[in-house]
Design an enzyme around this catalytic site. Structure first.
Site, mmCIF file in Angstrom:
data_model
loop_
_atom_site.group_PDB
_atom_site.id
_atom_site.type_symbol
_atom_site.label_atom_id
_atom_site.label_comp_id
_atom_site.label_asym_id
_atom_site.label_seq_id
_atom_site.Cartn_x
_atom_site.Cartn_y
_atom_site.Cartn_z
ATOM 1 N N SER A 201 -3.644 3.811 5.789
ATOM 2 C CA SER A 201 -2.732 2.717 5.445
ATOM 3 C C SER A 201 -1.264 3.081 5.588
ATOM 4 C CB SER A 201 -3.041 2.235 4.036
ATOM 5 O OG SER A 201 -4.383 1.854 3.993
ATOM 6 N N ARG B 219 5.495 6.658 11.234
ATOM 7 C CA ARG B 219 6.293 7.226 10.140
ATOM 8 C C ARG B 219 5.479 7.115 8.859
ATOM 9 N NH1 ARG B 219 8.044 1.788 9.930
ATOM 10 N NH2 ARG B 219 8.924 1.882 11.996
ATOM 11 N N ASP C 144 -5.270 -0.828 5.836
ATOM 12 C CA ASP C 144 -5.883 -1.521 4.689
ATOM 13 C C ASP C 144 -5.740 -3.038 4.784
ATOM 14 O OD1 ASP C 144 -3.155 -1.324 4.234
ATOM 15 O OD2 ASP C 144 -3.315 -0.638 2.165
HETATM 16 C C1 GLC Z 1 2.703 0.592 3.463
HETATM 17 C C2 GLC Z 1 2.104 1.049 4.791
HETATM 18 C C3 GLC Z 1 1.168 0.016 5.364
HETATM 19 C C4 GLC Z 1 0.143 -0.387 4.311
HETATM 20 C C5 GLC Z 1 0.852 -0.859 3.057
HETATM 21 C C6 GLC Z 1 -0.106 -1.279 1.957
HETATM 22 O O1 GLC Z 1 3.543 -0.487 3.695
HETATM 23 O O2 GLC Z 1 3.146 1.323 5.715
HETATM 24 O O3 GLC Z 1 0.520 0.518 6.510
HETATM 25 O O4 GLC Z 1 -0.694 -1.390 4.821
HETATM 26 O O5 GLC Z 1 1.671 0.176 2.565
HETATM 27 O O6 GLC Z 1 -0.911 -0.228 1.546
#
Ligand code: GLC
Length: 496
Positions: free
Chosen positions: A160, A175, A214
């Site tokens: 995520s 990143r 996610d």
């Molecule tokens: C952050 C991550 C993203 C993820 C979100 C929720 O924003 O960059 O990829 O989906 O958190 O967990």
């Protein structure tokens, strides 16, 4: 001046200061409209450019071109690295919108988040060891079967964080967000890193066949569990619905027409079209909306959090105003400011010194705010206890009333901002006008949307104030897709 007069004067000064802070957190309909329009522009830009810039959303193609309809069957493995926990699960899809899940969940060790010297090997080694714990507990037979007789076990990996995805099962980290900072991971393929670490643990029979976010997982899981997928039974995407997370971080995905995804390699796009595919799920990475701060409301506390206390200054500025990782920080920064002006914590013994806990970043959990938000006890006793437990700080009743005002201003702004991407996507995809009555479902997961008192109703209120209006808002169904990312990863692995 009598003691009583002095007390009244300082209470008045605190009220005035808090009212002025709360005013800075107000987001009105014009602001919502301005942000919604800019969000649409940022989406369009991100769909076109292959590089990542601060003036566009990442808009990551996920290579997911079909949606489940609830009839899928099979037992799949899933691993899920979020902002707080790592989960390994096996998901048994029953083919009737239901599933059975077995899981081992562990809190990500602090050293992996905090230690500047932590390496990708440390992180992925840890993930592989936890995977072994899961296999030993729930599938020990796998370890007893000779390598030659092993059938590969398919695993879907929910990672995520922003990933440049090059296929369903590969992608490099753009990143870190949500507190991770292990430098050497950026630019590396996270599937290879995990697969290699699994091999080192003697788990080469596990094949990571799908990589997902996610938000995509939540979306797919929502499609699988929802029995309201009448128009989706062909398994094709014809319905723009949104999957979103409001938890430690925030993000969303939606279904985009393939011909609008200009950044896709033309050969890949043609191949999909030749296969009869028309749409693809896009991971917007909306946490990074408006990193140039052109339209986002910004207080000095937002700047402090980004510049002084976050692991990724200059990025994910939208997330830093909304998600569970930052709500407590926002309150802490406001309290530090009020304390530095001598306006609050009059009961604290060394009034001129910053209390230790208040000084410590991330000491205030968003859960504390959720208790204060709805505290209606006599004398705001719940708030008193929360401040004592979390910060070891005694408070007077008038101070507690002001703290509650701050909490409500912070959470309201978070919920109002959260409506912006939803309104923008609904407008961009014209989702509300596509079908008879144009009702849409939005699958949501995450502690804030699920548990923060009033968050969903404040978000709905802001949706009604947004350009989709009250009529549009009535057509939106926010559905909690609990534990979506595990099931979603399994669904991705199934089609891989
Ligand atoms: C952050 C991550 C993203 C993820 C979100 C929720 O924003 O960059 O990829 O989906 O958190 O967990």
């Amino acid at each position: 001046m009598s003691f009583d007069d002095l007390h009244k004067a300082s209470a008045k000064a605190l009220t005035e200061a808090v009212d002025s802070i709360c005013q800075e957190f107000v987001v009105g309909p014009e602001k919502i409209e301005e942000m919604t329009n800019f969000f649409i522009e940022s989406m369009e830009k991100g769909l076109t450019q292959t590089t990542h810039s601060k003036d566009a959303l990442d808009m990551i193609p996920t290579y997911v071109t079909g949606l489940p309809n609830g009839t899928e069957r099979g037992v799949l493995l899933a691993a899920d690295l979020g902002g707080t926990n790592f989960r390994v699960c096996s998901v048994d899809l029953n083919g009737d919108h239901t599933f059975v899940m077995k899981q081992v969940k562990s809190k990500i060790p602090d050293e992996l988040l905090e230690d500047d010297n932590a390496t990708p090997k440390d992180l992925f080694g840890y993930l592989a060891r936890r995977t072994m714990v899961f296999i030993k507990k729930y599938h020990p037979e796998v370890l007893e079967t000779a390598a030659a007789d092993q059938k590969p076990l398919k695993l879907g990996f929910t990672f995520s964080y922003p990933i440049d995805q090059s296929s369903l099962n590969s992608g490099t980290l753009i990143r870190w967000t949500k507190g991770f900072k292990i430098a050497d991971t950026v630019g590396k393929d996270v599937v290879t890193l995990y697969q290699d670490a699994l091999a080192e643990q003697g788990l080469s029979m596990i094949k990571v066949v799908a990589l997902t976010n996610d938000t995509t997982g939540t979306f797919l899981s929502h499609c699988y569990t929802s029995d309201n997928t009448d128009s989706l039974t062909s398994g094709e995407i014809s319905e723009p619905i949104i999957g979103c997370i409001f938890g430690t971080g925030t993000n969303g995905c939606y279904v985009e027409d393939l011909k609008n995804i200009k950044k896709l390699d033309p050969k890949v796009r043609e191949r999909f079209i030749a296969e009869g595919k028309t749409h693809m799920v896009i991971n917007t990475e909306w946490g990074s909306f408006d990193n140039e701060l052109k339209v986002l409301p910004t207080t000095k506390y937002d700047l402090d959090i980004d510049q002084k206390y976050s692991a990724n200054p200059g990025f994910h500025l939208f997330e830093k105003r909304i998600s569970g990782m930052y709500l407590g920080e926002l309150l802490r920064c406001c309290l530090v400011d009020l304390h530095s002006k001598g306006l609050i914590f009059s009961q604290y013994r060394s009034y001129d010194q910053l209390p230790h806990r208040l000084k410590t970043p991330n000491e205030l959990d968003s859960e504390v705010l959720s208790h204060i938000e709805i505290d209606d006890s006599t004398g705001l006793r719940e708030t008193e206890l929360s401040m004592l437990q979390s910060l070891r700080l005694p408070t007077t009743l008038s101070e507690r009333k002001e703290i509650q005002k701050l909490v409500r201003a912070i959470s309201r702004r978070a919920a109002y901002l959260s409506a912006v991407p939803l309104a923008a996507i609904l407008i961009k995809t014209d989702a509300l006008n596509k079908r008879y009555h144009g009702e849409v479902e939005i699958g949501c997961d995450g502690s804030v949307v699920e548990l923060y008192p009033g968050f969903r109703s404040m978000l709905r209120h802001a949706l009604a104030l947004s350009p989709i209006g009250a009529e549009g808002e009535r057509k939106v169904h926010l559905k909690i897709a609990k534990d979506g990312s595990g099931v979603g990863a399994a669904l991705c692995a199934l089609v891989a």
